[in-house]
Design an enzyme around this catalytic site. Structure first.
Site, PDB file in Angstrom:
ATOM      1  N   ARG A 131       0.805  -1.228   0.000  1.00  0.00           N
ATOM      2  CA  ARG A 131       0.000   0.000   0.000  1.00  0.00           C
ATOM      3  C   ARG A 131       0.842   1.283   0.000  1.00  0.00           C
ATOM      4  O   ARG A 131       0.312   2.370  -0.155  1.00  0.00           O
ATOM      5  CB  ARG A 131      -0.987  -0.024   1.173  1.00  0.00           C
ATOM      6  CG  ARG A 131      -2.144  -0.993   0.913  1.00  0.00           C
ATOM      7  CD  ARG A 131      -3.236  -0.814   1.923  1.00  0.00           C
ATOM      8  NE  ARG A 131      -2.877  -1.389   3.206  1.00  0.00           N
ATOM      9  CZ  ARG A 131      -3.358  -0.961   4.382  1.00  0.00           C
ATOM     10  NH1 ARG A 131      -4.186   0.063   4.420  1.00  0.00           N
ATOM     11  NH2 ARG A 131      -3.006  -1.532   5.499  1.00  0.00           N
ATOM     12  N   ASN A 160      -4.694  -6.158  19.788  1.00  0.00           N
ATOM     13  CA  ASN A 160      -3.327  -6.675  19.765  1.00  0.00           C
ATOM     14  C   ASN A 160      -2.414  -5.713  19.014  1.00  0.00           C
ATOM     15  O   ASN A 160      -2.642  -5.392  17.859  1.00  0.00           O
ATOM     16  CB  ASN A 160      -3.341  -8.044  19.057  1.00  0.00           C
ATOM     17  CG  ASN A 160      -1.945  -8.644  18.956  1.00  0.00           C
ATOM     18  OD1 ASN A 160      -1.061  -8.310  19.750  1.00  0.00           O
ATOM     19  ND2 ASN A 160      -1.764  -9.532  17.984  1.00  0.00           N
ATOM     20  N   ASN A 196       1.244   2.019   6.902  1.00  0.00           N
ATOM     21  CA  ASN A 196       0.944   1.178   5.740  1.00  0.00           C
ATOM     22  C   ASN A 196       0.826   1.967   4.446  1.00  0.00           C
ATOM     23  O   ASN A 196       0.931   1.404   3.371  1.00  0.00           O
ATOM     24  CB  ASN A 196      -0.377   0.436   5.965  1.00  0.00           C
ATOM     25  CG  ASN A 196      -0.293  -0.460   7.192  1.00  0.00           C
ATOM     26  OD1 ASN A 196       0.501  -1.390   7.222  1.00  0.00           O
ATOM     27  ND2 ASN A 196      -1.062  -0.154   8.206  1.00  0.00           N
ATOM     28  N   ARG A 207      26.342  22.716   5.565  1.00  0.00           N
ATOM     29  CA  ARG A 207      26.345  21.372   4.970  1.00  0.00           C
ATOM     30  C   ARG A 207      27.296  20.454   5.734  1.00  0.00           C
ATOM     31  O   ARG A 207      28.050  20.897   6.597  1.00  0.00           O
ATOM     32  CB  ARG A 207      26.706  21.488   3.500  1.00  0.00           C
ATOM     33  CG  ARG A 207      25.594  22.175   2.684  1.00  0.00           C
ATOM     34  CD  ARG A 207      26.019  22.406   1.255  1.00  0.00           C
ATOM     35  NE  ARG A 207      26.492  21.172   0.650  1.00  0.00           N
ATOM     36  CZ  ARG A 207      27.336  21.124  -0.383  1.00  0.00           C
ATOM     37  NH1 ARG A 207      27.796  22.231  -0.924  1.00  0.00           N
ATOM     38  NH2 ARG A 207      27.718  19.966  -0.870  1.00  0.00           N
ATOM     39  N   ALA A 239      31.905  40.068   2.265  1.00  0.00           N
ATOM     40  CA  ALA A 239      30.748  39.674   1.455  1.00  0.00           C
ATOM     41  C   ALA A 239      31.189  39.113   0.105  1.00  0.00           C
ATOM     42  O   ALA A 239      32.118  39.626  -0.519  1.00  0.00           O
ATOM     43  CB  ALA A 239      29.846  40.877   1.232  1.00  0.00           C
ATOM     44  N   ASN A 287      37.000  25.693  -4.608  1.00  0.00           N
ATOM     45  CA  ASN A 287      37.596  24.462  -4.078  1.00  0.00           C
ATOM     46  C   ASN A 287      37.659  23.330  -5.097  1.00  0.00           C
ATOM     47  O   ASN A 287      38.300  22.331  -4.868  1.00  0.00           O
ATOM     48  CB  ASN A 287      36.813  23.995  -2.842  1.00  0.00           C
ATOM     49  CG  ASN A 287      35.358  23.694  -3.154  1.00  0.00           C
ATOM     50  OD1 ASN A 287      34.756  24.341  -4.006  1.00  0.00           O
ATOM     51  ND2 ASN A 287      34.801  22.715  -2.481  1.00  0.00           N
ATOM     52  N   TYR A 288      36.984  23.500  -6.216  1.00  0.00           N
ATOM     53  CA  TYR A 288      36.810  22.369  -7.141  1.00  0.00           C
ATOM     54  C   TYR A 288      37.334  22.761  -8.512  1.00  0.00           C
ATOM     55  O   TYR A 288      36.938  23.791  -9.066  1.00  0.00           O
ATOM     56  CB  TYR A 288      35.311  22.046  -7.209  1.00  0.00           C
ATOM     57  CG  TYR A 288      34.941  20.817  -8.001  1.00  0.00           C
ATOM     58  CD1 TYR A 288      35.635  19.621  -7.821  1.00  0.00           C
ATOM     59  CD2 TYR A 288      33.878  20.845  -8.906  1.00  0.00           C
ATOM     60  CE1 TYR A 288      35.271  18.487  -8.534  1.00  0.00           C
ATOM     61  CE2 TYR A 288      33.516  19.720  -9.611  1.00  0.00           C
ATOM     62  CZ  TYR A 288      34.210  18.527  -9.428  1.00  0.00           C
ATOM     63  OH  TYR A 288      33.856  17.413 -10.132  1.00  0.00           O
ATOM     64  N   SER A 346      35.894  41.928   0.400  1.00  0.00           N
ATOM     65  CA  SER A 346      34.679  41.488  -0.286  1.00  0.00           C
ATOM     66  C   SER A 346      34.996  40.976  -1.684  1.00  0.00           C
ATOM     67  O   SER A 346      35.893  41.489  -2.351  1.00  0.00           O
ATOM     68  CB  SER A 346      33.702  42.657  -0.409  1.00  0.00           C
ATOM     69  OG  SER A 346      33.288  43.030   0.879  1.00  0.00           O
TER      70      SER A 346
HETATM   71  C1  UD1 Z   1      -0.933  -8.268  13.076  1.00  0.00           C
HETATM   72  C2  UD1 Z   1      -1.556  -9.185  14.117  1.00  0.00           C
HETATM   73  C3  UD1 Z   1      -2.823  -8.530  14.681  1.00  0.00           C
HETATM   74  C4  UD1 Z   1      -2.484  -7.166  15.237  1.00  0.00           C
HETATM   75  C5  UD1 Z   1      -1.786  -6.304  14.179  1.00  0.00           C
HETATM   76  C6  UD1 Z   1      -1.284  -5.041  14.810  1.00  0.00           C
HETATM   77  C7  UD1 Z   1      -1.012 -11.411  13.292  1.00  0.00           C
HETATM   78  C8  UD1 Z   1      -1.524 -12.648  12.650  1.00  0.00           C
HETATM   79  N1  UD1 Z   1      -1.878 -10.437  13.489  1.00  0.00           N
HETATM   80  O1  UD1 Z   1      -1.856  -8.183  12.006  1.00  0.00           O
HETATM   81  O2  UD1 Z   1      -3.344  -9.335  15.708  1.00  0.00           O
HETATM   82  O3  UD1 Z   1      -3.646  -6.527  15.700  1.00  0.00           O
HETATM   83  O4  UD1 Z   1      -0.635  -6.998  13.647  1.00  0.00           O
HETATM   84  O5  UD1 Z   1      -0.816  -4.178  13.804  1.00  0.00           O
HETATM   85  O6  UD1 Z   1       0.134 -11.349  13.689  1.00  0.00           O
HETATM   86  N2  UD1 Z   1       5.498  -9.875   8.700  1.00  0.00           N
HETATM   87  C9  UD1 Z   1       6.606 -10.594   8.301  1.00  0.00           C
HETATM   88  N3  UD1 Z   1       6.429 -11.797   7.699  1.00  0.00           N
HETATM   89  C10 UD1 Z   1       5.202 -12.334   7.487  1.00  0.00           C
HETATM   90  C11 UD1 Z   1       4.068 -11.589   7.873  1.00  0.00           C
HETATM   91  C12 UD1 Z   1       4.261 -10.370   8.481  1.00  0.00           C
HETATM   92  O7  UD1 Z   1       7.742 -10.147   8.514  1.00  0.00           O
HETATM   93  O8  UD1 Z   1       5.156 -13.434   6.946  1.00  0.00           O
HETATM   94  C13 UD1 Z   1       5.702  -8.585   9.341  1.00  0.00           C
HETATM   95  C14 UD1 Z   1       5.145  -7.441   8.500  1.00  0.00           C
HETATM   96  O9  UD1 Z   1       6.158  -6.881   7.684  1.00  0.00           O
HETATM   97  C15 UD1 Z   1       4.670  -6.458   9.552  1.00  0.00           C
HETATM   98  C16 UD1 Z   1       4.319  -7.321  10.746  1.00  0.00           C
HETATM   99  O10 UD1 Z   1       4.976  -8.558  10.531  1.00  0.00           O
HETATM  100  O11 UD1 Z   1       5.701  -5.582   9.955  1.00  0.00           O
HETATM  101  C17 UD1 Z   1       2.813  -7.511  10.917  1.00  0.00           C
HETATM  102  O12 UD1 Z   1       2.294  -8.167   9.795  1.00  0.00           O
HETATM  103  P1  UD1 Z   1       0.924  -7.747   9.148  1.00  0.00           P
HETATM  104  O13 UD1 Z   1       0.678  -8.597   7.968  1.00  0.00           O
HETATM  105  O14 UD1 Z   1       0.879  -6.276   8.945  1.00  0.00           O
HETATM  106  O15 UD1 Z   1      -0.086  -8.193  10.305  1.00  0.00           O
HETATM  107  P2  UD1 Z   1      -1.519  -7.615  10.536  1.00  0.00           P
HETATM  108  O16 UD1 Z   1      -2.466  -8.256   9.607  1.00  0.00           O
HETATM  109  O17 UD1 Z   1      -1.492  -6.153  10.601  1.00  0.00           O
HETATM  110 CA    CA Z   2      -0.112  -4.406   9.940  1.00  0.00          CA
END
Ligand code: UD1
Ligand code: CA
Length: 449
Positions: free
Chosen positions: A15, A169, A226, A315, A362, A368-369, A387
């Site tokens: 996304r 969660n 996302n 810089r 001023a 330099n280059y 200046s």
């Molecule tokens: C997950 C939780 C959900 C929670 C939510 C919070 C699970 C099944 N669900 O859902 O309960 O409320 O997060 O945001 O865990 N990732 C991997 N490998 C994978 C899948 C995911 O590295 O195979 C990583 C993703 O890059 C991401 C994170 O794990 O950073 C969460 O995965 P995502 O698919 O976003 O889980 P949600 O569906 O959001």
């Molecule tokens: Ca997520």
């Protein structure tokens, strides 16, 4: 109790609509994943394992650039969060302690919350971080039984009643490493998404004589990214946090909303930041400094009592000593400016070292280059650069030396000498009047036709 982190960063982030893996998009000029890690660092983790997948090489390179103590493991197929965590098992071989699972795309988790999670391990084998959601939407729900966390149900699999639960969660889990991996082995994928769900370890724990509980944090900490729009909101939130931090540290921000910080910006007490100032990466500003409006700073250090801007650009490698003045439309790159030295107007100083108490007039430019190589300009103490002096590097100007304004300096100037390097002036008496008369009569003749 020793701690280790597993950072999940394998997701593609479709996304975001981007060629770049999601966790490499930045807030505060640092990749998303670096933010969660920064909070985690306060727990002094013994090991850190990042699970990468999409754009794994890029993510791994960025992780190594931030710190070489991050172990990288690949999740070749994204089969779910439980599967992702299992990939870290080998990298944690021999580790005996608690593991905290962090998310690369959840940057605002606080030190306090992580500490709360590790402390709660005294009461249960598995600790899950939950939050009361304003809009629980599609988050997984925590099914509690008093203090006990009975299980977590994913939105897709929840009953109508379970969908009414507002305790959600966050995804973050803390558990003993060996217990966690034992439980993970038992996770199946018989669910609506056909994925291996990390949250399933909660119910599996109870079925295997272990316990689970939850701790909560504010919803703002669990903000996940996302989309580009969420990224922009997160940047905004990050800037708010940095501004508040600066104000609390005794920095005056005249118009806080217009000042932009990087994750690593440091500004000392009693410094004043005028409106519309941008701090790029790696800037440190000491106390009592004034950064005037519309200045842009990156990779630089500004010492005690100095004044920068308005409209100055510092810089990488710009190093300003105490009480320097860098004024409007001045660009400084890779240059040390000595104590009390002034570069007040319309100048470029690059690859240079300037002593103390010198005045740079001023329009001075260090050339330099040469089109291929960069060369250094050295200016001593208490010198006076007239200046519009062009300093064609490599070149050095001695202590108490002067250059005449408009000079193109190609040879070194010794201490106390005055260098003049411009065409000698000749005045022709009456010539201006004769020229004007001639031109005006020409014009008159033309308009007569
Ligand atoms: C997950 C939780 C959900 C929670 C939510 C919070 C699970 C099944 N669900 O859902 O309960 O409320 O997060 O945001 O865990 N990732 C991997 N490998 C994978 C899948 C995911 O590295 O195979 C990583 C993703 O890059 C991401 C994170 O794990 O950073 C969460 O995965 P995502 O698919 O976003 O889980 P949600 O569906 O959001
Ligand atoms: Ca997520």
């Amino acid at each position: 109790m020793p701690t280790a982190f597993i950072l999940l960063a394998a997701g593609k982030g479709s996304r975001m609509n981007s060629e770049l893996p999601k966790v490499l998009h930045q807030i505060g000029n640092e990749p998303l994943f670096a933010h969660a890690l920064k909070a985690g660092r306060t727990l002094n983790p013994e090991r850190i394992v990042a699970v990468v997948g999409h754009g794994g090489d890029l993510v791994s390179k960025a992780a190594k650039a931030i710190s070489d103590d991050i172990a990288i493991v690949q999740q070749l197929e994204q089969l779910g969060t439980a599967h992702a965590v299992l990939q870290a098992r080998e990298a944690l071989d021999g580790f005996d302690g608690d593991v905290v699972i962090l998310y690369g795309d959840t940057p605002f988790i606080s030190e306090d919350t992580l500490e709360k999670m590790t402390k709660a391990r005294a009461n249960a084998d598995v600790v899950v971080l939950g939050f009361e959601a304003d809009d629980p939407a599609r988050y997984g729900r925590l099914v509690m039984d008093g203090d006990k966390l009975s299980r977590i149900v994913e939105f897709k699999d929840a009953t109508k009643e379970e969908k009414e639960i507002t305790l959600c969660n966050s995804g973050l889990v803390c558990a003993d490493a060996s217990v966690l991996f034992e439980l993970l082995e038992k996770v199946g994928n018989d669910n609506a998404a056909g994925e291996y769900y990390l949250p399933d370890v909660v119910e599996i724990a109870w079925n295997n004589g272990k316990t689970a509980t939850s701790v909560t944090c504010d919803e703002s900490e669990t903000l996940g990214i996302n989309t580009r729009s969420e990224l922009a909101k997160a940047e905004n939130l990050f800037q708010e946090i940095k501004r508040t931090e600066a104000l609390e540290n005794g920095v005056t921000l005249i118009a806080p909303q217009t000042v932009f910080f990087s994750m690593d910006t440091v500004v000392g007490r009693d410094s004043i930041i005028e409106p519309n100032v941008v701090f790029g990466p790696q800037v440190t500003v000491e106390s009592g400094v004034k950064i005037r409006a519309f200045s842009h700073l990156e990779g630089c250090h500004v010492s005690l009592g100095s004044s920068v801007g308005p409209y100055a650009r510092l810089r990488p490698g710009a190093e300003l000593s105490n009480n320097t003045h860098v004024g409007n439309f001045v660009e400084i790159k890779n240059a040390i400016i000595g104590e009390g030295t002034k570069v007040n107007h319309l100048s470029y100083v690059g690859d240079a070292e300037i002593g103390a108490g010198t005045n740079v007039g001023a329009g001075t430019i260090t050339c330099n280059y040469d089109g291929v190589f960069k060369h250094k300009t050295t200016i001593g103490d208490h010198a006076f650069i007239g200046s519009n002096t062009m300093l064609v590097a490599p070149v050095s100007i001695g202590d108490h030396a002067m250059t005449a304004s408009g000079s193109v300096i190609t040879n070194n100037v010794e201490n106390e000498a005055l260098a003049i390097a411009r065409a000698k002036q000749v005045n022709k008496t009456g010539l201006a009047k004769r020229m004007f008369d001639k031109l005006r009569s020409l014009k008159a003749k033309k308009s007569e036709g």
